[in-house]
Write an enzyme that holds these catalytic residues in place. Sequence first.
Site: not given
Length: 382
Positions: A28, A278, A159
Site C-alpha cells: 500500500y 500523486h 485534491t
Amino acid sequence: MDPDLRYPELSDLRARCRRRVPHFVWEYVDSATGREAVKAANRAALDTVRFRPAILGGEVTPDLRTRFLGKDYAVPFGIAPLGMSGLIWPGAEQTLARFAQGARLPYGLSTVATRLPEEIGPLAGDMGWFQLYPPRDPDIRRDLLTRAQKAGFDTLVLTVDVPGPSRRERQRRADLAIPPKTTLRILWQTALRPEWALRTLRNGTPRLRLMEGYLKLDGNAPSTAHAGYLLRAAPDWDYLHALRREWDGHLIVKGVLNAEDAPRLRDAGVDAIWVSNHTGRQFDAAPAALEMLPGVRAALGPDFPVIFDSGVETGLDVLRGLALGADFVMLGRAWHYALGALGARGPSHLLHILREDMVANMVQMGISRPADAAGRRLLREL
C-alpha cells in the site's frame, strides 16, 4: 546506536520499514500504478537538476525558516496528506500531528484518514491542513468544512487529480482491502509482524472513519466501497467556486500539472497551487511533476504561492523543487517510511536527515536561504 549512523538516509528507513510492516501494508505505502513508470520518472527528473558549487565565498550559515501563506514554518517542507495513514503504522495520524505541531511544519490530514478531524485538529494545532476529497452531497461537504474548521484546520487542500480509482496492481496482488480482510494470507502476514499487529489491536482496525460516519446502512458494517460512493472524486469548476464561497480559510488546489490551468485557478480565488502527480499512484502516463513546475510558475508569475511534491526523498530534492519554482515542498511516503522504521521516533529522525542534507548542500552552493537555490547557482532547468 546513534540513528544517524545506522539510518543516515531515507533509503535506510525505507528498508527497515519494509521489514517491520506486513506485506500488504508495504504494498500500500510503496506502490504506484501500472508499470510504475511515473514513479521512476519523478526520481529521474529530480536527479537531472544540478547546481554550481561556490568557492571563496566565506562562511555560510543557512537559515531554513520559511514564511508561507502568512505563517512561519521551521523549514520549507511539510507532511503531505496520505490516505489510510493509520494502516501503515498504527496511530500514525496522531503521531504525525503531534510531531508537526512541535516541529513547526504543516501536517495534512486526509479525508480518508483512519482518525477524525476532531481528534487530530487539536494535536496539530495551528499546523493542521485538511485535505478534501470532494463529497458528492453538498450538505456533507458543508458539514465536513464546518467540522474541519471547528477542529482547528485553517487551510483546506482540494485534491483534483483523482477523477476515478487507479488499478494499483501491486495492491491487488497483495489482496489489500480496507479494512483488511481476515484471510489466512493476511493473518499470516500480520503474525509475522507482531509489533505492528499489537499496536493495531490497541488502536483498532483501520477504517475510513470520517466518511463512514455519513453512511446510513441498516445493520450492515460500512465498507470502503460504500464510503467511496459519498465522494465525488472529479469535481468541476462550479464545484470549486462553491467550495471557495463556503470555506473562508486558505484554499489550496492539489494535483495541478497543466500550466494553462494555473491562472484560472488563481482567478477563481485559490490561495496556492500544488504541483503534483500523486507520486505516480493515479496515472502511469503522466509527466514527472518537476518537469511541469517551471511552466506553472511562469504562468503565475513570481509571487503566487506554489507547492511541489512527488518523489522527494532528500533535502537536496527540496532545494531542487524550490529552485524550479516552488515556494514550499511536501513529502508523504517518506514520513511513513520513517514511522514504519522507528515508530514515534521516526519523524524527528527524518526531519534531522532532511535538515542536515539541506544545510550541507546550501553550504556547497554558498547560499544562506533556501529560496536562493533559484538564483545563479542553478545549473540546469528541465
